[in-house]
Design an enzyme around this catalytic site. Sequence first.
Site, PDB file in Angstrom:
ATOM      1  N   ASP A 117       0.868  -1.195   0.000  1.00  0.00           N
ATOM      2  CA  ASP A 117       0.000   0.000   0.000  1.00  0.00           C
ATOM      3  C   ASP A 117       0.896   1.234   0.000  1.00  0.00           C
ATOM      4  O   ASP A 117       2.085   1.153   0.322  1.00  0.00           O
ATOM      5  CB  ASP A 117      -0.908   0.014   1.231  1.00  0.00           C
ATOM      6  N   SER A 118       0.295   2.364  -0.333  1.00  0.00           N
ATOM      7  CA  SER A 118       1.045   3.621  -0.283  1.00  0.00           C
ATOM      8  C   SER A 118       1.426   3.972   1.157  1.00  0.00           C
ATOM      9  O   SER A 118       2.320   4.774   1.382  1.00  0.00           O
ATOM     10  CB  SER A 118       0.197   4.747  -0.869  1.00  0.00           C
ATOM     11  N   TYR A 169      -0.819   8.656  -2.571  1.00  0.00           N
ATOM     12  CA  TYR A 169      -0.816   8.407  -4.015  1.00  0.00           C
ATOM     13  C   TYR A 169      -2.065   9.008  -4.679  1.00  0.00           C
ATOM     14  O   TYR A 169      -2.083   9.238  -5.874  1.00  0.00           O
ATOM     15  CB  TYR A 169      -0.859   6.899  -4.286  1.00  0.00           C
ATOM     16  N   GLY A 170      -3.115   9.201  -3.868  1.00  0.00           N
ATOM     17  CA  GLY A 170      -4.436   9.521  -4.401  1.00  0.00           C
ATOM     18  C   GLY A 170      -4.529  10.772  -5.245  1.00  0.00           C
ATOM     19  O   GLY A 170      -5.417  10.909  -6.073  1.00  0.00           O
ATOM     20  N   CYS A 211      -4.281  -1.459  -2.193  1.00  0.00           N
ATOM     21  CA  CYS A 211      -4.421  -0.018  -2.407  1.00  0.00           C
ATOM     22  C   CYS A 211      -5.301   0.153  -3.642  1.00  0.00           C
ATOM     23  O   CYS A 211      -4.980  -0.371  -4.720  1.00  0.00           O
ATOM     24  CB  CYS A 211      -3.024   0.561  -2.650  1.00  0.00           C
ATOM     25  N   ASN A 212      -6.411   0.843  -3.468  1.00  0.00           N
ATOM     26  CA  ASN A 212      -7.328   1.038  -4.605  1.00  0.00           C
ATOM     27  C   ASN A 212      -6.708   1.909  -5.675  1.00  0.00           C
ATOM     28  O   ASN A 212      -6.907   1.687  -6.867  1.00  0.00           O
ATOM     29  CB  ASN A 212      -8.625   1.675  -4.122  1.00  0.00           C
ATOM     30  N   THR A 213      -5.972   2.935  -5.244  1.00  0.00           N
ATOM     31  CA  THR A 213      -5.390   3.864  -6.215  1.00  0.00           C
ATOM     32  C   THR A 213      -4.405   3.110  -7.118  1.00  0.00           C
ATOM     33  O   THR A 213      -4.422   3.273  -8.340  1.00  0.00           O
ATOM     34  CB  THR A 213      -4.686   5.019  -5.474  1.00  0.00           C
ATOM     35  N   GLU A 254      -2.811   9.065   7.883  1.00  0.00           N
ATOM     36  CA  GLU A 254      -1.338   9.025   7.896  1.00  0.00           C
ATOM     37  C   GLU A 254      -0.766   9.897   9.028  1.00  0.00           C
ATOM     38  O   GLU A 254       0.327   9.642   9.514  1.00  0.00           O
ATOM     39  CB  GLU A 254      -0.771   9.486   6.545  1.00  0.00           C
ATOM     40  N   CYS A 258     -11.063   2.931  -0.429  1.00  0.00           N
ATOM     41  CA  CYS A 258      -9.659   3.261  -0.150  1.00  0.00           C
ATOM     42  C   CYS A 258      -9.322   2.487   1.120  1.00  0.00           C
ATOM     43  O   CYS A 258     -10.100   2.522   2.082  1.00  0.00           O
ATOM     44  CB  CYS A 258      -9.491   4.757   0.075  1.00  0.00           C
ATOM     45  N   THR A 259      -8.205   1.798   1.102  1.00  0.00           N
ATOM     46  CA  THR A 259      -7.920   0.891   2.219  1.00  0.00           C
ATOM     47  C   THR A 259      -7.590   1.628   3.520  1.00  0.00           C
ATOM     48  O   THR A 259      -7.552   1.017   4.583  1.00  0.00           O
ATOM     49  CB  THR A 259      -6.779  -0.071   1.847  1.00  0.00           C
ATOM     50  N   HIS A 260      -7.354   2.927   3.432  1.00  0.00           N
ATOM     51  CA  HIS A 260      -7.163   3.711   4.660  1.00  0.00           C
ATOM     52  C   HIS A 260      -8.487   3.943   5.402  1.00  0.00           C
ATOM     53  O   HIS A 260      -8.494   4.158   6.613  1.00  0.00           O
ATOM     54  CB  HIS A 260      -6.585   5.097   4.325  1.00  0.00           C
TER      55      HIS A 260
HETATM   56  N1  DGL Z   1      -4.863   3.318   0.567  1.00  0.00           N
HETATM   57  C1  DGL Z   1      -4.845   3.706  -0.785  1.00  0.00           C
HETATM   58  C2  DGL Z   1      -6.106   3.361  -1.518  1.00  0.00           C
HETATM   59  O1  DGL Z   1      -6.718   2.355  -1.194  1.00  0.00           O
HETATM   60  C3  DGL Z   1      -4.272   5.013  -1.223  1.00  0.00           C
HETATM   61  C4  DGL Z   1      -4.152   6.150  -0.354  1.00  0.00           C
HETATM   62  C5  DGL Z   1      -3.296   7.247  -0.934  1.00  0.00           C
HETATM   63  O2  DGL Z   1      -2.074   7.077  -0.921  1.00  0.00           O
HETATM   64  O3  DGL Z   1      -3.838   8.259  -1.386  1.00  0.00           O
HETATM   65  O4  DGL Z   1      -6.495   4.030  -2.433  1.00  0.00           O
END
Ligand code: DGL
Length: 272
Positions: free
Chosen positions: A7-8, A39-40, A70-72, A155, A189-191
């Site tokens: 993941d990011s 990353y988003g 990570c979805n992104t 974060e 988003c996994t966060h």
């Molecule tokens: N956790 C990531 C996701 O599922 C990305 C978060 C990010 O870095 O913006 O998209």
Amino acid sequence: MKIGVFDSGYGGLTILKEIKKRLPQYDYLYLGDNARNPYGSRSFELVYEFTLQAVKALFERGCHLVILACNTASAKALRSIQQNDLPHIDPNKRVLGVIRPTIEAIPHITLSRHVGVLATPGTVLSRSYSIELNKFAPDIKVTEHPCPMWVPIVENNEIGSPGADYFIKKEIDSIFNRDSKIDTLVLGCTHYPLLVDSIKKFVPESTKIICQGSLVAESLECYLARHADLQAQCSQGGSTKFLTTEHSNKFDSLASFFLDKTVESETINLSD
Ligand code: DGL
């Protein structure tokens, strides 16, 4: 051979936790690119470049299967890596994402057939959820909504603070203003599962909230059952190691908090 989880930042821990709950026997290697997160809001090119570096780093460290938790990265890099890079790197290695297992579950959950997807600006711009869901269930109306502040909240561990709740309410109000018939919200988003207690404060009580971890874990179990050769290569020591591009002290304290157990990570440099 270990199973790599990338993941990011910290978000992939929500996926790792569920995978380990379901498949505790395997060895895992987690990598968070915390130094270059989020990353988003980054371009397609950069997310692809960073994700490929991460996948290669996990391959070099003994992973033959990598989950992009990570979805992104799944939205912006998975297909190119699967189709263009893997055949050159090693056709026997595999990279899987988190969007497909989520999409497959949605039609069984929504009753109103109105679904909201909360995600990073990058995932929303890719329209991955609406495009993929349209193939499975064209009758479902999908509203994809960006939440640019939510990853920085996680974060920086601002979870539960009044400032964080302001930004969470703002996006929830805005997605329900766009479609008041939504009965299912996908945390795309996994966060975001780390924010679920705050999210629940602002959604109607009957709203179903989809967190991806258990869906991804179930899908991985089925995938390994279908690919016996790959499963046979997975070492079964029940261990988990952590890598981060940030200082390990910083990663360890937040990751330990999120996983509710002591984490000792190693810092690596992905841009070399
Ligand atoms: N956790 C990531 C996701 O599922 C990305 C978060 C990010 O870095 O913006 O998209």
